[in-house]
Design a protein around this motif. Structure first.
Motif, PDB file in Angstrom:
ATOM      1  N   MET A  46       0.782  -1.227   0.000  1.00 48.36           N
ATOM      2  CA  MET A  46       0.000   0.000   0.000  1.00 48.36           C
ATOM      3  C   MET A  46       0.818   1.283   0.000  1.00 48.36           C
ATOM      4  N   THR A  47       2.101   1.197   0.230  1.00 47.96           N
ATOM      5  CA  THR A  47       2.914   2.404   0.328  1.00 47.96           C
ATOM      6  C   THR A  47       4.318   2.120  -0.172  1.00 47.96           C
ATOM      7  N   THR A  48       5.126   3.146  -0.290  1.00 47.93           N
ATOM      8  CA  THR A  48       6.529   2.954  -0.633  1.00 47.93           C
ATOM      9  C   THR A  48       7.212   2.266   0.539  1.00 47.93           C
ATOM     10  N   THR A  49       8.054   1.295   0.253  1.00 46.44           N
ATOM     11  CA  THR A  49       8.714   0.537   1.308  1.00 46.44           C
ATOM     12  C   THR A  49      10.166   0.264   0.913  1.00 46.44           C
ATOM     13  N   THR A  50      10.961  -0.163   1.873  1.00 44.36           N
ATOM     14  CA  THR A  50      12.379  -0.434   1.663  1.00 44.36           C
ATOM     15  C   THR A  50      12.603  -1.930   1.607  1.00 44.36           C
ATOM     16  N   PHE A  51      13.480  -2.363   0.683  1.00 42.77           N
ATOM     17  CA  PHE A  51      13.879  -3.767   0.619  1.00 42.77           C
ATOM     18  C   PHE A  51      15.374  -3.865   0.889  1.00 42.77           C
ATOM     19  N   TYR A  52      15.799  -5.060   1.317  1.00 48.78           N
ATOM     20  CA  TYR A  52      17.204  -5.322   1.612  1.00 48.78           C
ATOM     21  C   TYR A  52      17.599  -6.662   1.008  1.00 48.78           C
ATOM     22  N   ILE A  53      18.810  -6.736   0.516  1.00 48.15           N
ATOM     23  CA  ILE A  53      19.424  -8.014   0.167  1.00 48.15           C
ATOM     24  C   ILE A  53      20.653  -8.121   1.055  1.00 48.15           C
ATOM     25  N   LYS A  54      20.693  -9.189   1.863  1.00 52.20           N
ATOM     26  CA  LYS A  54      21.780  -9.385   2.821  1.00 52.20           C
ATOM     27  C   LYS A  54      22.555 -10.648   2.480  1.00 52.20           C
ATOM     28  N   ASN A  55      23.852 -10.625   2.774  1.00 53.96           N
ATOM     29  CA  ASN A  55      24.658 -11.832   2.569  1.00 53.96           C
ATOM     30  C   ASN A  55      24.486 -12.771   3.756  1.00 53.96           C
ATOM     31  N   ASP A  56      25.194 -13.896   3.725  1.00 47.56           N
ATOM     32  CA  ASP A  56      25.025 -14.894   4.785  1.00 47.56           C
ATOM     33  C   ASP A  56      25.594 -14.442   6.133  1.00 47.56           C
ATOM     34  N   LYS A  57      26.305 -13.308   6.155  1.00 50.82           N
ATOM     35  CA  LYS A  57      26.797 -12.729   7.406  1.00 50.82           C
ATOM     36  C   LYS A  57      25.838 -11.685   7.964  1.00 50.82           C
ATOM     37  N   ASN A  81      29.041 -14.938  -5.996  1.00 51.47           N
ATOM     38  CA  ASN A  81      28.482 -16.263  -5.727  1.00 51.47           C
ATOM     39  C   ASN A  81      28.352 -16.439  -4.220  1.00 51.47           C
ATOM     40  N   GLY A  82      27.205 -16.940  -3.794  1.00 50.39           N
ATOM     41  CA  GLY A  82      26.992 -17.148  -2.369  1.00 50.39           C
ATOM     42  C   GLY A  82      25.527 -17.167  -2.006  1.00 50.39           C
ATOM     43  N   ASN A  83      25.281 -17.156  -0.700  1.00 53.69           N
ATOM     44  CA  ASN A  83      23.922 -17.210  -0.151  1.00 53.69           C
ATOM     45  C   ASN A  83      23.461 -15.819   0.246  1.00 53.69           C
ATOM     46  N   TYR A  84      22.187 -15.546  -0.009  1.00 55.97           N
ATOM     47  CA  TYR A  84      21.613 -14.234   0.261  1.00 55.97           C
ATOM     48  C   TYR A  84      20.222 -14.380   0.856  1.00 55.97           C
ATOM     49  N   ARG A  85      19.746 -13.278   1.430  1.00 52.10           N
ATOM     50  CA  ARG A  85      18.379 -13.213   1.942  1.00 52.10           C
ATOM     51  C   ARG A  85      17.765 -11.898   1.470  1.00 52.10           C
ATOM     52  N   PHE A  86      16.593 -12.000   0.840  1.00 47.93           N
ATOM     53  CA  PHE A  86      15.827 -10.839   0.429  1.00 47.93           C
ATOM     54  C   PHE A  86      14.830 -10.554   1.536  1.00 47.93           C
ATOM     55  N   GLU A  87      14.729  -9.288   1.975  1.00 44.73           N
ATOM     56  CA  GLU A  87      13.806  -8.912   3.048  1.00 44.73           C
ATOM     57  C   GLU A  87      12.982  -7.713   2.621  1.00 44.73           C
ATOM     58  N   CYS A  89       9.150  -5.806   4.183  1.00 39.13           N
ATOM     59  CA  CYS A  89       7.939  -5.814   5.024  1.00 39.13           C
ATOM     60  C   CYS A  89       7.920  -6.983   6.001  1.00 39.13           C
ATOM     61  N   GLY A  90       9.068  -7.360   6.549  1.00 38.69           N
ATOM     62  CA  GLY A  90       9.130  -8.459   7.500  1.00 38.69           C
ATOM     63  C   GLY A  90       9.065  -9.842   6.883  1.00 38.69           C
ATOM     64  N   VAL A  91       9.029  -9.922   5.553  1.00 42.71           N
ATOM     65  CA  VAL A  91       8.984 -11.195   4.839  1.00 42.71           C
ATOM     66  C   VAL A  91      10.370 -11.440   4.248  1.00 42.71           C
ATOM     67  N   THR A  92      10.847 -12.683   4.344  1.00 44.72           N
ATOM     68  CA  THR A  92      12.172 -13.003   3.826  1.00 44.72           C
ATOM     69  C   THR A  92      12.118 -14.168   2.843  1.00 44.72           C
ATOM     70  N   GLN A  93      13.130 -14.212   1.970  1.00 43.65           N
ATOM     71  CA  GLN A  93      13.305 -15.341   1.057  1.00 43.65           C
ATOM     72  C   GLN A  93      14.803 -15.545   0.877  1.00 43.65           C
ATOM     73  N   ASP A  94      15.262 -16.764   1.166  1.00 44.63           N
ATOM     74  CA  ASP A  94      16.666 -17.110   0.963  1.00 44.63           C
ATOM     75  C   ASP A  94      16.892 -17.531  -0.486  1.00 44.63           C
ATOM     76  N   PHE A  95      18.071 -17.191  -1.013  1.00 44.90           N
ATOM     77  CA  PHE A  95      18.427 -17.631  -2.366  1.00 44.90           C
ATOM     78  C   PHE A  95      19.933 -17.695  -2.491  1.00 44.90           C
ATOM     79  N   THR A  96      20.379 -18.425  -3.489  1.00 39.65           N
ATOM     80  CA  THR A  96      21.806 -18.619  -3.758  1.00 39.65           C
ATOM     81  C   THR A  96      22.120 -18.156  -5.166  1.00 39.65           C
ATOM     82  N   ILE A  97      23.268 -17.504  -5.324  1.00 33.70           N
ATOM     83  CA  ILE A  97      23.774 -17.108  -6.638  1.00 33.70           C
ATOM     84  C   ILE A  97      25.005 -17.960  -6.906  1.00 33.70           C
ATOM     85  N   ARG A  98      25.039 -18.563  -8.087  1.00 32.40           N
ATOM     86  CA  ARG A  98      26.211 -19.361  -8.507  1.00 32.40           C
ATOM     87  C   ARG A  98      26.683 -18.928  -9.861  1.00 32.40           C
TER      88      ARG A  98
END
Length: 98
Positions: A46-57, A81-87, A89-98
């Motif tokens: 419903m509004t503008t929000t901020t997203f984050y992509i974080k590494n495994d650290k 290459n490595g593991n990441y987490r997209f965040e 609105c309090g929702v997360t999704q893990d993913f890997t880049i190779r």
């Protein structure tokens, strides 16, 4: 070529996972050679929000704002290459880049 990462249909509900990405349990794996861009489509935000992509650290690798019902495009060349987490609105999704 653009590929769907996932769609947020409601703030806390994921759906529409791409059949082009390999899924290992709840983690998606993207190969840079075949997934140059990952698209994240947002719905019912419903509004503008901020997203984050974080590494495994837990370090923020990418941060940005997205307007309601917008779309985020992430160039996989920007990620090592490595593991990441997209965040968002309090929702997360893990993913890997190779």
């Amino acid at each position: 070529m653009k590929n769907l990462f996932f769609a947020i249909v409601a703030i806390a509900t994921f759906s529409g996972f791409s059949a082009q990405a390999q899924s290992t349990a709840s983690k998606l794996v993207y190969y840079k050679s075949t997934h140059r861009v990952i698209e994240i489509e947002l719905g019912n935000i419903m509004t503008t929000t901020t997203f984050y992509i974080k590494n495994d650290k837990g370090e923020v690798i990418k941060k940005g704002s997205v307007a309601r019902n917008g779309k985020i495009a992430v160039n996989t060349a920007e990620l090592k290459n490595g593991n990441y987490r997209f965040e968002i609105c309090g929702v997360t999704q893990d993913f890997t880049i190779r």
